[in-house]
Design a protein around this motif. Structure first.
Motif, PDB file in Angstrom:
ATOM      1  N   ASP A   1      -8.852  19.886   7.712  1.00  0.00           N
ATOM      2  CA  ASP A   1      -9.919  19.437   8.594  1.00  0.00           C
ATOM      3  C   ASP A   1      -9.268  19.006   9.898  1.00  0.00           C
ATOM      4  OD1 ASP A   1     -11.905  17.737   9.932  1.00  0.00           O
ATOM      5  OD2 ASP A   1     -13.006  17.829   8.041  1.00  0.00           O
ATOM      6  N   VAL A   2      -9.926  19.281  11.001  1.00  0.00           N
ATOM      7  CA  VAL A   2      -9.333  19.009  12.307  1.00  0.00           C
ATOM      8  C   VAL A   2      -9.023  17.526  12.519  1.00  0.00           C
ATOM      9  CG1 VAL A   2     -11.500  18.773  13.584  1.00  0.00           C
ATOM     10  CG2 VAL A   2      -9.445  19.629  14.746  1.00  0.00           C
ATOM     11  N   CYS A   3      -9.766  16.635  11.892  1.00  0.00           N
ATOM     12  CA  CYS A   3      -9.524  15.200  12.091  1.00  0.00           C
ATOM     13  C   CYS A   3      -8.125  14.802  11.652  1.00  0.00           C
ATOM     14  CB  CYS A   3     -10.569  14.360  11.380  1.00  0.00           C
ATOM     15  SG  CYS A   3     -10.497  14.446   9.576  1.00  0.00           S
ATOM     16  N   TYR A   4      -7.557  15.523  10.694  1.00  0.00           N
ATOM     17  CA  TYR A   4      -6.239  15.169  10.195  1.00  0.00           C
ATOM     18  C   TYR A   4      -5.132  15.490  11.183  1.00  0.00           C
ATOM     19  CZ  TYR A   4      -8.806  14.683   5.866  1.00  0.00           C
ATOM     20  OH  TYR A   4      -9.716  14.316   4.923  1.00  0.00           O
ATOM     21  N   SER A   5      -5.394  16.372  12.130  1.00  0.00           N
ATOM     22  CA  SER A   5      -4.364  16.712  13.124  1.00  0.00           C
ATOM     23  C   SER A   5      -3.896  15.468  13.872  1.00  0.00           C
ATOM     24  CB  SER A   5      -4.892  17.747  14.121  1.00  0.00           C
ATOM     25  OG  SER A   5      -5.158  18.952  13.463  1.00  0.00           O
ATOM     26  N   TRP A   6      -4.830  14.633  14.297  1.00  0.00           N
ATOM     27  CA  TRP A   6      -4.459  13.404  15.027  1.00  0.00           C
ATOM     28  C   TRP A   6      -3.665  12.476  14.119  1.00  0.00           C
ATOM     29  CZ3 TRP A   6      -3.761  11.450  19.632  1.00  0.00           C
ATOM     30  CH2 TRP A   6      -3.593  10.073  19.749  1.00  0.00           C
ATOM     31  N   TRP A   7      -4.161  12.233  12.928  1.00  0.00           N
ATOM     32  CA  TRP A   7      -3.507  11.285  12.027  1.00  0.00           C
ATOM     33  C   TRP A   7      -2.118  11.751  11.631  1.00  0.00           C
ATOM     34  CZ3 TRP A   7      -8.402  11.021   8.525  1.00  0.00           C
ATOM     35  CH2 TRP A   7      -9.377  10.259   9.158  1.00  0.00           C
ATOM     36  N   ILE A   8      -2.000  13.019  11.261  1.00  0.00           N
ATOM     37  CA  ILE A   8      -0.712  13.554  10.809  1.00  0.00           C
ATOM     38  C   ILE A   8       0.284  13.618  11.963  1.00  0.00           C
ATOM     39  CG2 ILE A   8       0.472  15.592   9.894  1.00  0.00           C
ATOM     40  CD1 ILE A   8      -1.196  14.285   7.747  1.00  0.00           C
TER      41      ILE A   8
ATOM     42  N   GLY B   1      -1.211   2.544   8.405  1.00  0.00           N
ATOM     43  CA  GLY B   1      -0.070   1.789   7.878  1.00  0.00           C
ATOM     44  C   GLY B   1       1.144   1.886   8.782  1.00  0.00           C
ATOM     45  N   VAL B   2       1.477   3.108   9.192  1.00  0.00           N
ATOM     46  CA  VAL B   2       2.623   3.297  10.088  1.00  0.00           C
ATOM     47  C   VAL B   2       2.356   2.632  11.425  1.00  0.00           C
ATOM     48  CG1 VAL B   2       4.001   5.017  11.333  1.00  0.00           C
ATOM     49  CG2 VAL B   2       3.412   5.400   8.941  1.00  0.00           C
ATOM     50  N   GLY B   3       1.134   2.784  11.939  1.00  0.00           N
ATOM     51  CA  GLY B   3       0.789   2.150  13.211  1.00  0.00           C
ATOM     52  C   GLY B   3       0.910   0.636  13.149  1.00  0.00           C
TER      53      GLY B   3
ATOM     54  N   CYS C   1       0.821  -1.219   0.000  1.00  0.00           N
ATOM     55  CA  CYS C   1       0.000   0.000   0.000  1.00  0.00           C
ATOM     56  C   CYS C   1       0.851   1.264   0.000  1.00  0.00           C
ATOM     57  CB  CYS C   1      -0.930   0.007   1.216  1.00  0.00           C
ATOM     58  SG  CYS C   1      -2.174  -1.297   1.176  1.00  0.00           S
ATOM     59  N   LYS C   2       2.166   1.111   0.145  1.00  0.00           N
ATOM     60  CA  LYS C   2       3.068   2.268   0.148  1.00  0.00           C
ATOM     61  C   LYS C   2       3.241   2.770  -1.275  1.00  0.00           C
ATOM     62  CE  LYS C   2       7.559   1.980   1.062  1.00  0.00           C
ATOM     63  NZ  LYS C   2       8.454   2.654   0.175  1.00  0.00           N
ATOM     64  N   ASN C   3       3.174   4.087  -1.408  1.00  0.00           N
ATOM     65  CA  ASN C   3       3.279   4.724  -2.720  1.00  0.00           C
ATOM     66  C   ASN C   3       4.643   5.361  -2.929  1.00  0.00           C
ATOM     67  OD1 ASN C   3       0.623   4.164  -3.683  1.00  0.00           O
ATOM     68  ND2 ASN C   3      -0.139   5.650  -2.190  1.00  0.00           N
ATOM     69  N   ILE C   4       4.884   5.809  -4.143  1.00  0.00           N
ATOM     70  CA  ILE C   4       6.162   6.395  -4.520  1.00  0.00           C
ATOM     71  C   ILE C   4       6.475   7.651  -3.706  1.00  0.00           C
ATOM     72  CG2 ILE C   4       5.231   7.780  -6.413  1.00  0.00           C
ATOM     73  CD1 ILE C   4       7.820   6.889  -7.978  1.00  0.00           C
ATOM     74  N   ASP C   5       5.433   8.316  -3.191  1.00  0.00           N
ATOM     75  CA  ASP C   5       5.634   9.525  -2.386  1.00  0.00           C
ATOM     76  C   ASP C   5       6.028   9.211  -0.944  1.00  0.00           C
ATOM     77  OD1 ASP C   5       3.193   8.662  -1.344  1.00  0.00           O
ATOM     78  OD2 ASP C   5       2.044  10.320  -2.191  1.00  0.00           O
ATOM     79  N   GLY C   6       6.097   7.916  -0.598  1.00  0.00           N
ATOM     80  CA  GLY C   6       6.477   7.498   0.747  1.00  0.00           C
ATOM     81  C   GLY C   6       5.303   7.319   1.685  1.00  0.00           C
ATOM     82  N   ALA C   7       4.110   7.732   1.257  1.00  0.00           N
ATOM     83  CA  ALA C   7       2.903   7.617   2.082  1.00  0.00           C
ATOM     84  C   ALA C   7       2.129   6.349   1.697  1.00  0.00           C
ATOM     85  CB  ALA C   7       2.048   8.867   1.915  1.00  0.00           C
TER      86      ALA C   7
ATOM     87  N   GLU D   1      -4.573   6.146  -3.834  1.00  0.00           N
ATOM     88  CA  GLU D   1      -3.958   7.432  -3.529  1.00  0.00           C
ATOM     89  C   GLU D   1      -3.542   7.507  -2.057  1.00  0.00           C
ATOM     90  OE1 GLU D   1      -5.200  12.151  -3.870  1.00  0.00           O
ATOM     91  OE2 GLU D   1      -6.765  10.620  -3.854  1.00  0.00           O
ATOM     92  N   SER D   2      -2.415   8.130  -1.810  1.00  0.00           N
ATOM     93  CA  SER D   2      -1.955   8.330  -0.431  1.00  0.00           C
ATOM     94  C   SER D   2      -2.938   9.217   0.317  1.00  0.00           C
ATOM     95  CB  SER D   2      -0.575   8.983  -0.424  1.00  0.00           C
ATOM     96  OG  SER D   2       0.374   8.130  -1.003  1.00  0.00           O
ATOM     97  N   HIS D   3      -3.176   8.890   1.583  1.00  0.00           N
ATOM     98  CA  HIS D   3      -4.129   9.627   2.412  1.00  0.00           C
ATOM     99  C   HIS D   3      -3.659   9.539   3.864  1.00  0.00           C
ATOM    100  CE1 HIS D   3      -7.841  10.634   4.519  1.00  0.00           C
ATOM    101  NE2 HIS D   3      -8.249  11.191   3.371  1.00  0.00           N
ATOM    102  N   ALA D   4      -3.839  10.618   4.594  1.00  0.00           N
ATOM    103  CA  ALA D   4      -3.364  10.690   5.978  1.00  0.00           C
ATOM    104  C   ALA D   4      -3.920   9.577   6.869  1.00  0.00           C
ATOM    105  CB  ALA D   4      -3.699  12.054   6.574  1.00  0.00           C
ATOM    106  N   ALA D   5      -5.175   9.208   6.671  1.00  0.00           N
ATOM    107  CA  ALA D   5      -5.761   8.148   7.499  1.00  0.00           C
ATOM    108  C   ALA D   5      -5.033   6.825   7.278  1.00  0.00           C
ATOM    109  CB  ALA D   5      -7.247   7.986   7.178  1.00  0.00           C
ATOM    110  N   TYR D   6      -4.680   6.553   6.029  1.00  0.00           N
ATOM    111  CA  TYR D   6      -3.994   5.297   5.728  1.00  0.00           C
ATOM    112  C   TYR D   6      -2.520   5.354   6.100  1.00  0.00           C
ATOM    113  CZ  TYR D   6      -8.377   4.314   3.493  1.00  0.00           C
ATOM    114  OH  TYR D   6      -9.719   4.124   3.255  1.00  0.00           O
TER     115      TYR D   6
END
Length: 141
Positions: free
Chosen positions: A79-86, A38-40, A15-21, A29-34
């Motif tokens: 969006d505020v939800c991304y603060s936790w994920w990022i 993925g990192v977790g 699931c890792k993309n060329i952009d490292g995400a 597509e890379s997305h902060a939730a994934y």
């Protein structure tokens, strides 16, 4: 163990993309939730060393908008939800200094306090820790 750790690791890495995400499935597509999941997952599996932390850290840094918030993918609104994920992802790969929140500027100050309040005193001398990799509360002496 009922989970095949090698297959789990291999799926996350596909699931890792060329952009490292990370995307939700291979080729997505890379997305902060994934990125967070993925990192977790790799951190829990003990395979976080498979991540190019510099490349992923740059992708995470680029998620911070000019207003100070975070978006989940390029060219989208914050969006505020991304603060936790990022921010949790930054902490899991030891790149938390990449965001302007580390410098307490602008809108991000509120989000920074939320993340940095991971440790606080509890009754009976226990510390309350939110572990970003598993997003659960842990009590430690």
């Amino acid at each position: 163990d009922t989970i095949d750790r090698v297959k789990a690791r291999d799926f996350v890495m596909r699931c890792k993309n060329i952009d490292g995400a990370f995307g939700g499935v291979p080729g997505a597509e890379s997305h902060a939730a994934y990125v967070f999941t993925g990192v977790g997952a790799l951190k829990i599996l003990g395979d976080v060393d498979l991540i190019d932390c510099d490349k992923l850290g740059e992708w995470l840094r680029q998620r911070q908008t000019i207003q100070g918030g975070f978006n989940g993918r390029p060219d989208k609104l914050a969006d505020v939800c991304y603060s936790w994920w990022i921010l949790s992802s930054c902490f899991m790969i030891n790149r938390q200094e990449l965001t302007r929140l580390a410098h307490n500027t602008g809108v991000g100050r509120r989000g920074s306090k939320l993340v940095h309040l991971r440790l606080h005193r509890q009754p009976h001398g226990l510390q309350h820790v939110v572990e970003p990799a598993v997003a659960v509360h842990c009590f430690v002496p």
